[in-house]
Design a protein around this motif. Structure first.
Motif, PDB file in Angstrom:
ATOM      1  N   HIS A   1       0.858  -1.185   0.000  1.00  0.00           N
ATOM      2  CA  HIS A   1       0.000   0.000   0.000  1.00  0.00           C
ATOM      3  C   HIS A   1       0.893   1.234   0.000  1.00  0.00           C
ATOM      4  O   HIS A   1       1.207   1.783   1.051  1.00  0.00           O
ATOM      5  CB  HIS A   1      -0.920   0.009   1.218  1.00  0.00           C
ATOM      6  CG  HIS A   1      -1.905  -1.113   1.212  1.00  0.00           C
ATOM      7  ND1 HIS A   1      -3.002  -1.133   2.027  1.00  0.00           N
ATOM      8  CD2 HIS A   1      -1.974  -2.256   0.499  1.00  0.00           C
ATOM      9  CE1 HIS A   1      -3.701  -2.234   1.817  1.00  0.00           C
ATOM     10  NE2 HIS A   1      -3.085  -2.930   0.896  1.00  0.00           N
ATOM     11  N   ALA A   2       1.315   1.661  -1.168  1.00  0.00           N
ATOM     12  CA  ALA A   2       2.222   2.795  -1.314  1.00  0.00           C
ATOM     13  C   ALA A   2       1.473   4.115  -1.116  1.00  0.00           C
ATOM     14  O   ALA A   2       0.239   4.156  -1.125  1.00  0.00           O
ATOM     15  CB  ALA A   2       2.866   2.757  -2.705  1.00  0.00           C
ATOM     16  N   THR A   3       2.227   5.183  -0.971  1.00  0.00           N
ATOM     17  CA  THR A   3       1.646   6.514  -0.858  1.00  0.00           C
ATOM     18  C   THR A   3       0.672   6.740  -2.011  1.00  0.00           C
ATOM     19  O   THR A   3       0.968   6.407  -3.156  1.00  0.00           O
ATOM     20  CB  THR A   3       2.769   7.585  -0.903  1.00  0.00           C
ATOM     21  OG1 THR A   3       3.670   7.320   0.164  1.00  0.00           O
ATOM     22  CG2 THR A   3       2.209   8.979  -0.768  1.00  0.00           C
ATOM     23  N   GLY A   4      -0.505   7.276  -1.705  1.00  0.00           N
ATOM     24  CA  GLY A   4      -1.522   7.505  -2.717  1.00  0.00           C
ATOM     25  C   GLY A   4      -2.463   6.331  -2.925  1.00  0.00           C
ATOM     26  O   GLY A   4      -3.325   6.357  -3.802  1.00  0.00           O
ATOM     27  N   TRP A   5      -2.326   5.288  -2.114  1.00  0.00           N
ATOM     28  CA  TRP A   5      -3.126   4.064  -2.252  1.00  0.00           C
ATOM     29  C   TRP A   5      -4.622   4.358  -2.270  1.00  0.00           C
ATOM     30  O   TRP A   5      -5.333   3.929  -3.175  1.00  0.00           O
ATOM     31  CB  TRP A   5      -2.765   3.114  -1.110  1.00  0.00           C
ATOM     32  CG  TRP A   5      -3.559   1.846  -1.038  1.00  0.00           C
ATOM     33  CD1 TRP A   5      -4.629   1.604  -0.231  1.00  0.00           C
ATOM     34  CD2 TRP A   5      -3.353   0.635  -1.779  1.00  0.00           C
ATOM     35  NE1 TRP A   5      -5.089   0.318  -0.422  1.00  0.00           N
ATOM     36  CE2 TRP A   5      -4.330  -0.296  -1.358  1.00  0.00           C
ATOM     37  CE3 TRP A   5      -2.431   0.245  -2.755  1.00  0.00           C
ATOM     38  CZ2 TRP A   5      -4.404  -1.580  -1.878  1.00  0.00           C
ATOM     39  CZ3 TRP A   5      -2.514  -1.043  -3.265  1.00  0.00           C
ATOM     40  CH2 TRP A   5      -3.484  -1.932  -2.838  1.00  0.00           C
ATOM     41  N   ASP A   6      -5.108   5.070  -1.258  1.00  0.00           N
ATOM     42  CA  ASP A   6      -6.555   5.329  -1.151  1.00  0.00           C
ATOM     43  C   ASP A   6      -7.072   6.143  -2.331  1.00  0.00           C
ATOM     44  O   ASP A   6      -8.155   5.867  -2.864  1.00  0.00           O
ATOM     45  CB  ASP A   6      -6.888   6.025   0.173  1.00  0.00           C
ATOM     46  CG  ASP A   6      -6.691   5.102   1.369  1.00  0.00           C
ATOM     47  OD1 ASP A   6      -6.797   3.872   1.196  1.00  0.00           O
ATOM     48  OD2 ASP A   6      -6.414   5.614   2.468  1.00  0.00           O
ATOM     49  N   GLU A   7      -6.297   7.122  -2.759  1.00  0.00           N
ATOM     50  CA  GLU A   7      -6.695   7.952  -3.899  1.00  0.00           C
ATOM     51  C   GLU A   7      -6.768   7.100  -5.169  1.00  0.00           C
ATOM     52  O   GLU A   7      -7.698   7.228  -5.969  1.00  0.00           O
ATOM     53  CB  GLU A   7      -5.703   9.122  -4.052  1.00  0.00           C
ATOM     54  CG  GLU A   7      -6.028  10.087  -5.169  1.00  0.00           C
ATOM     55  CD  GLU A   7      -5.491   9.648  -6.532  1.00  0.00           C
ATOM     56  OE1 GLU A   7      -6.149   9.954  -7.542  1.00  0.00           O
ATOM     57  OE2 GLU A   7      -4.426   8.992  -6.595  1.00  0.00           O
TER      58      GLU A   7
ATOM     59  N   ALA B   1       3.872   1.974  -8.091  1.00  0.00           N
ATOM     60  CA  ALA B   1       4.115   2.617  -6.808  1.00  0.00           C
ATOM     61  C   ALA B   1       4.487   1.579  -5.747  1.00  0.00           C
ATOM     62  O   ALA B   1       5.400   1.796  -4.936  1.00  0.00           O
ATOM     63  CB  ALA B   1       2.896   3.422  -6.367  1.00  0.00           C
TER      64      ALA B   1
ATOM     65  N   THR C   1       8.333   1.181  -3.792  1.00  0.00           N
ATOM     66  CA  THR C   1       8.478   1.384  -2.345  1.00  0.00           C
ATOM     67  C   THR C   1       8.677   0.080  -1.565  1.00  0.00           C
ATOM     68  O   THR C   1       8.707   0.101  -0.348  1.00  0.00           O
ATOM     69  CB  THR C   1       7.249   2.128  -1.770  1.00  0.00           C
ATOM     70  OG1 THR C   1       6.069   1.382  -2.058  1.00  0.00           O
ATOM     71  CG2 THR C   1       7.127   3.519  -2.364  1.00  0.00           C
TER      72      THR C   1
END
Length: 133
Positions: free
Chosen positions: A85-91, A125, A129
């Motif tokens: 779950h990299a940065t921006g996952w939810d978006e 992503a 990471t």
């Protein structure tokens, strides 16, 4: 006796596994995407996981284990993605399309249900990471 992981890399032919899986067409597309993003060839992990790279994880007692860095499994009900779950996952999830999530997994019934570009962003992503060994 030392710890013996249940899921470890095998020499089973990845393309043959995907061809005989419940979702051969979608599995082949996902495998090609992960090959492109990672730049490496996949290996089977256990009987049903297609994995790319390896990473270490912590076990009880200060020991370390090894598992696939990123991967997927083309199962009957859905494609299961094992990606960080990299940065921006939810978006990205909000833009992905029809999916479900579980503990550490992303479930997609079929690739036609999701935006391929967003899925590629998520995989890229995650790969960028994930600490690999």
């Amino acid at each position: 006796m030392g710890y013996e992981p249940k899921t470890k890399a095998t020499d089973v032919d990845v393309d043959a596994f995907i061809a005989g899986s419940p979702k051969p067409a979608d599995g082949a597309v996902v495998c090609a995407l992960m090959r492109k993003v990672s730049g490496i060839e996949p290996r089977m992990w256990g009987p049903t996981l297609v994995g790319f790279g390896e990473r270490e994880y912590d076990l009880a007692g200060g020991k370390k284990g090894r598992i696939l860095a990123m991967g997927f499994s083309p199962r009957t009900a859905s494609l299961v993605f094992y990606i960080k779950h990299a940065t921006g996952w939810d978006e990205r999830l909000a833009r992905l399309g029809k999916h479900r999530t579980g503990k550490g997994c992303l479930y997609i019934n079929k690739l036609a249900d999701v935006d391929a570009g967003v899925l590629e962003e998520m995989v890229a992503a995650a790969w960028a990471t994930t600490a690999r060994v």
